[in-house]
Write a protein that holds these residues in place. Structure first.
Motif, short mmCIF file in Angstrom:
data_model
loop_
_atom_site.label_atom_id
_atom_site.label_comp_id
_atom_site.label_asym_id
_atom_site.label_seq_id
_atom_site.Cartn_x
_atom_site.Cartn_y
_atom_site.Cartn_z
N SER A 89 -1.92 6.93 -0.69
CA SER A 89 -1.34 7.65 0.44
C SER A 89 -0.30 6.79 1.15
CB SER A 89 -2.43 8.09 1.42
OG SER A 89 -3.16 6.98 1.91
N HIS A 90 -0.58 5.48 1.30
CA HIS A 90 0.38 4.57 1.91
C HIS A 90 1.64 4.47 1.07
CE1 HIS A 90 -2.66 2.15 4.56
NE2 HIS A 90 -2.76 3.45 4.72
N ILE A 91 1.46 4.32 -0.24
CA ILE A 91 2.61 4.18 -1.14
C ILE A 91 3.46 5.45 -1.12
CG2 ILE A 91 3.30 3.96 -3.56
CD1 ILE A 91 0.90 2.09 -3.93
N ALA A 92 2.81 6.61 -1.07
CA ALA A 92 3.55 7.88 -1.05
C ALA A 92 4.47 7.97 0.16
CB ALA A 92 2.57 9.05 -1.06
N VAL A 93 3.95 7.59 1.33
CA VAL A 93 4.75 7.62 2.56
C VAL A 93 5.87 6.60 2.50
CG1 VAL A 93 4.71 7.23 5.04
CG2 VAL A 93 2.88 8.52 3.98
N VAL A 94 5.57 5.41 2.00
CA VAL A 94 6.57 4.35 1.89
C VAL A 94 7.71 4.77 0.96
CG1 VAL A 94 6.98 2.05 0.91
CG2 VAL A 94 5.08 2.41 2.49
N VAL A 95 7.37 5.34 -0.20
CA VAL A 95 8.39 5.78 -1.16
C VAL A 95 9.25 6.89 -0.55
CG1 VAL A 95 8.75 6.94 -3.36
CG2 VAL A 95 7.09 5.08 -3.19
N LEU A 96 8.62 7.83 0.16
CA LEU A 96 9.37 8.92 0.78
C LEU A 96 10.31 8.40 1.85
CD1 LEU A 96 9.81 11.98 0.98
CD2 LEU A 96 7.95 12.07 2.65
N PHE A 97 9.82 7.49 2.69
CA PHE A 97 10.63 6.96 3.78
C PHE A 97 11.79 6.12 3.25
CE2 PHE A 97 11.47 3.49 6.85
CZ PHE A 97 11.94 4.24 7.90
N TYR A 98 11.46 5.11 2.44
CA TYR A 98 12.50 4.21 1.93
C TYR A 98 13.41 4.92 0.92
CZ TYR A 98 10.37 0.07 4.03
OH TYR A 98 9.89 -0.86 4.92
N GLY A 99 12.82 5.82 0.11
CA GLY A 99 13.61 6.51 -0.90
C GLY A 99 14.71 7.37 -0.28
N THR A 100 14.35 8.17 0.72
CA THR A 100 15.37 9.02 1.36
C THR A 100 16.40 8.18 2.11
OG1 THR A 100 13.83 9.28 3.24
CG2 THR A 100 13.86 11.03 1.58
N ALA A 101 15.95 7.11 2.77
CA ALA A 101 16.88 6.26 3.51
C ALA A 101 17.84 5.53 2.56
CB ALA A 101 16.12 5.24 4.35
N MET A 102 17.33 5.02 1.44
CA MET A 102 18.20 4.33 0.49
C MET A 102 19.17 5.29 -0.18
SD MET A 102 15.92 1.32 -1.34
CE MET A 102 14.48 2.32 -1.74
N PHE A 103 18.73 6.53 -0.41
CA PHE A 103 19.62 7.55 -0.97
C PHE A 103 20.80 7.79 -0.05
CE2 PHE A 103 21.09 11.84 -1.85
CZ PHE A 103 21.13 11.87 -3.22
N MET A 104 20.55 7.71 1.26
CA MET A 104 21.59 7.95 2.25
C MET A 104 22.54 6.76 2.39
SD MET A 104 21.62 10.90 3.99
CE MET A 104 22.16 10.49 5.65
#
Length: 308
Positions: free
Chosen positions: A241-256
């Motif tokens: 659950s922690h990894i899922a949130v981390v990937v979603l947060f960092y993934g969308t920010a890095m995409f931007m």
């Protein structure tokens, strides 16, 4: 050749998502629910940690910091968005726009660093439990917190102030907030220096913390594999659950923030930014705190004490 009107803009118009009133009503209901959930969830975590003395430990200290950070992060954009959904005049002054941009940048980068600090705290607690009291004493917790807030301010706000960019007409911002990438589309002159600056600080505040978190959780998972099956299933549930949130947060920010702003699509960007501005601050209390057994016990005991 740049045909942009080089008259310096002193106010901007946030275009938001749509001008359709029915769709705006639906969006208002959705974002109101998200904002209320965020405020109530994070506020509850802060109150519980402050009141319950047995939760005065480094782990819950960092959780309290994260809850306060998410409270502020969502409040920096969502109230304005809710007002603009029913506003025909979505103008925002230059000062207000830059204030929102600096605050959201600062809080976003602080969350990036704080999530890495929390991952380190869990790594030490699980992988090096005997050293935990020495590595994560209160003075170290205070220093890590100060580093998260002050370091993020230095990396986000200070470079923007030292390298100001003049913004010109047309002053239409195809976004629901003053996102730095969207604002660069209105820059009067050459923005390659700004793009390089954004890429460099994105590398420091996004990619490095993300890689650090992934490494710490890999170590945590290997440690969990060594324990009994009951503890293993609980540990995996928490880690995933922690990894899922981390990937979603960092993934969308890095995409931007990785890549030239010339390839940036405002329509695409404003929907992606909803994840790290609105969704993640709402989900964090559920993932990091409300799934925690000690937090649930504290909530239930508080309810029972009120009934008695």
């Amino acid at each position: 050749m740049d045909r942009r009107n080089h008259t310096i803009a002193t106010e901007f118009i946030l275009m938001g998502f749509t001008k359709d009133i029915k769709m705006n009503i639906i969006l208002f209901i959705i974002f109101t629910a998200i904002y209320l959930t965020t405020i109530i969830g994070n506020g509850m975590i802060i109150c519980i940690v402050l009141i319950q003395k047995h939760l005065h430990t480094p782990m819950y200290y960092f959780l309290c910091n994260l809850a306060f950070l998410d409270f502020c992060y969502s409040s920096s954009t969502l109230p304005r968005l809710l007002v603009d959904l029913f506003s025909k005049n979505r103008k925002i002054s230059l000062q207000a726009c830059f204030t929102q941009m600096y605050v959201s940048l600062f809080l976003g980068e602080t969350e990036c660093v704080l999530l890495a600090v929390m991952a380190y705290d869990r790594y030490v607690a699980i992988c090096r439990p005997l050293h935990y009291p020495f590595l994560m004493h209160w003075m170290m917790c205070y220093k890590l917190t100060a580093f998260s807030w002050m370091g993020s301010f230095t990396m986000s706000v200070v470079p923007s102030i030292l390298r100001p960019t003049a913004l010109c007409y047309p002053n239409l911002v195809n976004h629901f907030m003053c996102e730095v990438i969207a604002m660069l589309k209105l820059a009067c002159g050459d923005i390659h220096g700004n793009e390089l600056l954004i890429f460099s600080f994105s590398f420091l505040s996004l990619l490095l913390p993300f890689l650090f978190i992934m490494v710490t959780y890999i170590c945590i998972i290997f440690s969990i594999l060594k324990i009994d099956s009951i503890g293993r299933s609980k540990g995996f549930s928490t880690c995933t659950s922690h990894i899922a949130v981390v990937v979603l947060f960092y993934g969308t920010a890095m995409f931007m923030y990785f890549g030239p702003s010339s390839q940036y699509s405002s329509d695409q960007g404003k929907y992606i930014s909803v994840f790290y501005v609105a969704i993640i601050p709402m989900v964090n209390p559920l993932i990091y705190s409300l799934k925690n057994k000690e937090i649930i016990t504290a909530v239930l005991s508080k309810k029972q004490s009120k009934k008695s």
